[in-house]
Design a protein around this motif. Structure first.
Motif, PDB file in Angstrom:
ATOM      1  N   LEU A 100      25.016  60.001   3.117  1.00  0.00           N
ATOM      2  CA  LEU A 100      23.529  60.027   3.113  1.00  0.00           C
ATOM      3  C   LEU A 100      23.294  61.320   4.019  1.00  0.00           C
ATOM      4  O   LEU A 100      23.709  61.735   5.022  1.00  0.00           O
ATOM      5  CB  LEU A 100      23.008  58.984   3.661  1.00  0.00           C
ATOM      6  CG  LEU A 100      21.351  59.274   3.912  1.00  0.00           C
ATOM      7  CD1 LEU A 100      20.658  59.355   2.768  1.00  0.00           C
ATOM      8  CD2 LEU A 100      20.832  57.807   4.743  1.00  0.00           C
ATOM      9  N   GLU A 139      19.576  63.222   4.815  1.00  0.00           N
ATOM     10  CA  GLU A 139      18.211  63.209   4.653  1.00  0.00           C
ATOM     11  C   GLU A 139      17.353  63.923   5.700  1.00  0.00           C
ATOM     12  O   GLU A 139      18.120  64.138   6.780  1.00  0.00           O
ATOM     13  CB  GLU A 139      17.752  61.885   4.683  1.00  0.00           C
ATOM     14  CG  GLU A 139      17.912  60.869   5.942  1.00  0.00           C
ATOM     15  CD  GLU A 139      17.517  59.544   6.059  1.00  0.00           C
ATOM     16  OE1 GLU A 139      16.674  59.173   5.168  1.00  0.00           O
ATOM     17  OE2 GLU A 139      17.655  58.803   6.681  1.00  0.00           O
ATOM     18  N   GLU A 140      16.393  64.412   5.474  1.00  0.00           N
ATOM     19  CA  GLU A 140      15.350  65.106   6.385  1.00  0.00           C
ATOM     20  C   GLU A 140      14.725  64.371   7.216  1.00  0.00           C
ATOM     21  O   GLU A 140      14.247  63.121   6.900  1.00  0.00           O
ATOM     22  CB  GLU A 140      14.649  66.025   5.540  1.00  0.00           C
ATOM     23  CG  GLU A 140      13.489  67.051   6.424  1.00  0.00           C
ATOM     24  CD  GLU A 140      12.471  67.578   5.439  1.00  0.00           C
ATOM     25  OE1 GLU A 140      11.326  67.450   5.673  1.00  0.00           O
ATOM     26  OE2 GLU A 140      13.020  68.404   4.580  1.00  0.00           O
ATOM     27  N   THR A 151      12.841  63.075  -0.529  1.00  0.00           N
ATOM     28  CA  THR A 151      14.103  62.713  -1.336  1.00  0.00           C
ATOM     29  C   THR A 151      15.165  62.854  -0.454  1.00  0.00           C
ATOM     30  O   THR A 151      14.967  63.608   0.816  1.00  0.00           O
ATOM     31  CB  THR A 151      14.287  63.932  -2.323  1.00  0.00           C
ATOM     32  OG1 THR A 151      14.080  65.142  -2.166  1.00  0.00           O
ATOM     33  CG2 THR A 151      13.120  63.445  -3.434  1.00  0.00           C
ATOM     34  N   ALA A 152      16.384  62.649  -0.712  1.00  0.00           N
ATOM     35  CA  ALA A 152      17.571  62.928  -0.093  1.00  0.00           C
ATOM     36  C   ALA A 152      18.786  62.670  -0.840  1.00  0.00           C
ATOM     37  O   ALA A 152      18.899  62.349  -2.136  1.00  0.00           O
ATOM     38  CB  ALA A 152      17.826  61.334   1.168  1.00  0.00           C
ATOM     39  N   SER A 161      10.792  66.112   1.983  1.00  0.00           N
ATOM     40  CA  SER A 161      10.752  65.012   2.959  1.00  0.00           C
ATOM     41  C   SER A 161      10.720  63.707   2.146  1.00  0.00           C
ATOM     42  O   SER A 161      10.515  62.369   2.649  1.00  0.00           O
ATOM     43  CB  SER A 161       9.364  65.131   3.645  1.00  0.00           C
ATOM     44  OG  SER A 161       8.192  65.326   2.796  1.00  0.00           O
ATOM     45  N   SER A 197      16.290  69.589  -1.345  1.00  0.00           N
ATOM     46  CA  SER A 197      15.736  68.188  -0.687  1.00  0.00           C
ATOM     47  C   SER A 197      14.101  68.414  -0.172  1.00  0.00           C
ATOM     48  O   SER A 197      13.692  69.661  -0.088  1.00  0.00           O
ATOM     49  CB  SER A 197      16.466  68.055   0.681  1.00  0.00           C
ATOM     50  OG  SER A 197      16.456  69.138   1.636  1.00  0.00           O
ATOM     51  N   ARG A 205      18.593  57.373  -3.114  1.00  0.00           N
ATOM     52  CA  ARG A 205      18.802  56.997  -1.912  1.00  0.00           C
ATOM     53  C   ARG A 205      18.673  55.618  -1.258  1.00  0.00           C
ATOM     54  O   ARG A 205      19.295  55.178  -0.513  1.00  0.00           O
ATOM     55  CB  ARG A 205      17.187  57.658  -1.112  1.00  0.00           C
ATOM     56  CG  ARG A 205      17.154  57.217   0.424  1.00  0.00           C
ATOM     57  CD  ARG A 205      16.125  57.842   1.133  1.00  0.00           C
ATOM     58  NE  ARG A 205      15.729  57.190   2.505  1.00  0.00           N
ATOM     59  CZ  ARG A 205      14.726  57.965   3.098  1.00  0.00           C
ATOM     60  NH1 ARG A 205      13.904  58.674   2.671  1.00  0.00           N
ATOM     61  NH2 ARG A 205      14.603  57.212   4.246  1.00  0.00           N
ATOM     62  N   PHE A 218      18.051  67.639  10.437  1.00  0.00           N
ATOM     63  CA  PHE A 218      18.722  66.594   9.219  1.00  0.00           C
ATOM     64  C   PHE A 218      19.554  65.463   9.812  1.00  0.00           C
ATOM     65  O   PHE A 218      20.394  65.685  10.677  1.00  0.00           O
ATOM     66  CB  PHE A 218      19.387  67.413   8.269  1.00  0.00           C
ATOM     67  CG  PHE A 218      18.579  67.930   7.362  1.00  0.00           C
ATOM     68  CD1 PHE A 218      18.499  67.451   5.932  1.00  0.00           C
ATOM     69  CD2 PHE A 218      17.764  68.929   7.388  1.00  0.00           C
ATOM     70  CE1 PHE A 218      17.900  67.936   4.736  1.00  0.00           C
ATOM     71  CE2 PHE A 218      16.879  69.614   6.469  1.00  0.00           C
ATOM     72  CZ  PHE A 218      16.917  68.985   5.143  1.00  0.00           C
TER      73      PHE A 218
END
Length: 728
Positions: free
Chosen positions: A96, A98-99, A563-564, A561, A559, A81, A107
């Motif tokens: 990218l 991500e959450e 990691t992405a 919170s 995924s 990330r 997301f």
């Protein structure tokens, strides 16, 4: 560049061309779970390089397991990330996913450094569980509407930015195809969107194809309702491990998903508890205005009429502040019911924001009433910023109550609604589109009033040489109409043994190999660890949990919170020159108009309702459907009075008095029961509990002439309801 200006809700908005051109979705449903593959095509029509940002909703139980980008013939690989910002600053193409920090059902996808005229294809894959509905359908929902999450004044900002426009201006189309497969036959598939005819792919109807009609604008949630035969039979999905993964790990060993959806005996279903403290918490924020708050008022009417004598109750409502009808929960009787209904009738969506923490904390601060189990019902459109904090609060108080949650309208946070019910040991329901709220809420009230199966233990009757390690949190309770899924890791010569020997645990087996079960099992573990990590039990302990979450996320490709998914194109030629423009891809805005529905006379209903007809007069009563009007006349004890009932059933008081074969209240109550059974049988889910209360009242009267009353009521109303159907 073409710039279009328009007025929406008295705000001037400027729309510029966005790079998202189309969304293609393919869904594979296997029994109770689904794998969703979305392909998003971007094209930069600007004269300068851009970064396109698309913020979108996702089911809270979903596990994102794949993210890739293809530019021309180049498939871009995933990296860490931290390299995203570095790649953009050096002019490289970077992608990218991500959450959101605030809520696991939001997301954000960024397509960075897309040169002028260039196209990029993004592939996103996730797996998710399917919810069971009141009519036993499995619900798949592809969210389209993302409501901005309310953020209390003075709190630290950190939420994602949502750009919304009216649905007519959403600049991209949706192509949707679903394949449904199960060990049991498929009865039918329904949708809130226009679909092509259902196409069965096998003679035994265990596989089918569903397509969205061409030309659909992605302006509302796409909902599928899947109906299977033999729904109450337990089933299991067994999945082989990943060949490249190490044996003994979650991804290397086979995994099983066990589905339990029991059907309770009729004698248990017919019994309801007469005790309990029922606390109703209603969202009165501005976003609930129109049809949503009106439907909520109607629902509170049915709930209050369905409560048993002798229980306790209270009603809270919240926005930027909160209010309560009684200082503390009171005993349910005619006087307290009437007082509550008068105040409910005045409720409007006029309390501002959506700050749910304060009323929840106040409710939990109240001492529980001995021998009256607390049941909390939460009604909200889910536009809450502090989702994780709210869920943690419910979890920390889960030992003192059960929580039943209801997401109202499209765009309700699935993370909030499902999280409240899961951590509160209750049940979650979603009310969208033309759904009536009442049947789903009354179903949950039945759950709350029925005895639940508790002290559950699971014994794995597996063949010799096979063992199971349970990955799911322990089951604490099971209700009629509520499905439970258990995940387990299997060790030993699993597949060869299961294929060779008879398996007593399962009535049906469906073998799959897409790692769907493994990823959902990993997601279940990750979510549990994230909740524990949020409990703040010490920095060292939290650091260990964080490392475990990251390791499990990387191993399973799911995924979290922490990691992405990052994809960086390092094989492209020269660095992209010039300033980078940001383009927020718009999502459909939430309709602000009045949500109209048809009442029982097929006339448009404008949101008005009547909860206390004696006080509010005939003008308001005329706007209420006949069913709710008759329900509003029932007393707390369960009986009806003859004079106010006359108009509700379309007769004069004199006619009813002349036909009276028994005491006046008994005659009025039987007349109301025959009217409900004979003329409103299709709404049985809504009135069943209050009818049970009426039957209990009749039995307590030891009245004679009941058969004559039923016969006279049938004659007056033109019905043919048998006495035994009424249960008297």
């Amino acid at each position: 560049m073409v710039i279009t200006c328009f007025f929406h809700n008295m705000k001037l908005l400027v729309v510029v061309p966005v790079p998202l051109q189309s969304v293609e979705v393919q869904v594979d449903v296997k029994d109770h779970v689904a794998t969703v593959v979305s392909t998003l095509l971007y094209q930069n029509k600007d004269e300068k390089p851009i970064e396109a940002v698309f913020v979108f909703p996702m089911p809270s139980e979903a596990a994102v397991c794949h993210f890739s980008a293809k530019v021309g013939q180049t498939l871009i690989v995933a990296e860490a990330r931290e390299e995203y910002d570095d790649a953009l600053s050096s002019g490289q193409q970077a992608f990218l996913l991500e959450e959101s920090d605030q809520s696991p059902d939001i997301f954000s996808m960024s397509v960075g450094s897309l040169p002028p005229g260039e196209s990029a294809s993004i592939r996103l894959e996730y797996v998710t569980e399917l919810d069971v509905q009141a009519d036993e359908a499995l619900r798949f929902c592809l969210p389209a509407v993302l409501n901005p999450r309310y953020q209390p004044t003075g709190t630290e900002t950190g939420s994602v930015t949502v750009t919304s426009v009216p649905s007519s201006l959403v600049p991209y189309d949706l192509t949707f195809l679903a394949r449904v497969q199960s060990a049991r036959p498929i009865s039918k598939v329904e949708s809130n969107c226009t679909m092509d005819p259902l196409e069965f792919l096998s003679q035994d109807q265990t596989a089918a194809l569903v397509k969205l009609a061409a030309g659909h604008k992605f302006d509302r949630d796409v909902e599928l309702l899947i109906y299977y035969k033999d729904t109450h039979e337990p089933s299991a999905v067994v999945e082989a491990g990943q060949a490249s993964a190490e044996a003994g790990t979650l991804m290397g060993d086979p995994a099983v998903m066990l589905s339990l959806y029991p059907e309770f005996p009729k004698d248990i279903m017919s019994s309801v508890s007469s005790s309990g403290e029922f606390v109703f918490l209603l969202d009165r924020s501005g976003s609930m205005e129109g049809g949503q708050i009106a439907s909520a008022r109607d629902t509170l009417l049915l709930l209050l009429k369905s409560l048993p004598m002798g229980c306790f109750f209270n009603i809270y409502s919240f926005g930027s502040t909160f209010e309560q009808i009684f200082p503390e929960s009171v005993e349910y009787k005619q006087e307290t019911m009437e007082e509550a209904l008068k105040k409910v009738e005045m409720m409007q969506a006029d309390l501002g924001g959506t700050e749910i923490l304060a009323p929840l904390e106040h409710i939990y601060s109240q001492s529980c009433i001995p021998n009256q189990p607390r049941q909390l019902f939460v009604f909200t459109d889910g536009e809450v910023e502090s989702t994780k904090e709210v869920i943690n609060l419910v979890k920390s108080n889960s030992g003192s109550h059960r929580c039943f949650s209801f997401g109202i309208g499209e765009g309700a946070s699935t993370a909030l609604i499902n999280g409240l019910a899961k951590e509160g040991g209750g049940h979650a329901q979603f009310i969208t589109g033309s759904d009536r709220m009442q049947p789903k809420v009354i179903q949950s009230l039945r759950f709350a009033m029925q005895p639940a199966v508790v002290d559950i233990s699971v014994r794995w009757d597996l063949p010799k040489g096979v063992s199971a390690t349970v990955l799911s949190p322990p089951l604490t309770s099971i209700f009629q109409g509520q499905r439970s899924l258990l995940y387990a890791q299997l060790t030993g010569q699993v597949l060869s043994v299961l294929l060779q020997e008879s398996v007593h645990l399962y009535t049906s087996l469906l073998f799959v190999c897409r790692l769907t079960v493994h990823r959902l099992a990993a997601r279940s573990l990750i979510r549990s660890l994230e909740q524990e990590q949020g409990d703040r039990r010490g920095q060292i302990d939290n650091a260990k949990k964080k490392k475990k979450i990251i390791d499990l996320s990387v191993q399973s490709g799911v995924s979290s919170s922490f990691t992405a998914f990052i994809a960086v194109n390092k094989t492209s030629g020269e660095a992209i020159q010039g300033p980078l423009l940001r383009r927020d891809v718009p999502v459909p805005s939430k309709s602000q108009g009045l949500l109209k529905r048809k009442d029982d006379n097929d006339e448009e209903f404008d949101g008005s309702c009547v909860l206390c007809p004696e006080e509010c007069g005939p003008r308001s009563r005329e706007k209420q459907g006949p069913l709710l009007e008759l329900v509003s006349l029932q007393t707390a004890s369960g009986c009806w009075e003859l004079e106010p009932l006359a108009k509700a059933v379309g007769k004069t008081s004199k006619v009813l008095e002349n036909k009276c074969p028994s005491t006046v209240k008994v005659w009025a109550t039987i007349l109301a029961l025959v009217w409900l059974h004979g003329l409103k049988a299709d709404a049985k889910d809504e009135w069943e509990l209050l009818v049970m209360k009426a039957v209990t009242w009749l039995q307590s009267q030891n009245a004679s002439g009941l058969a004559e009353c039923v016969e006279a009521a049938n004659s007056l109303l033109g019905c043919s309801v048998q006495k035994n159907v009424l249960g008297i």
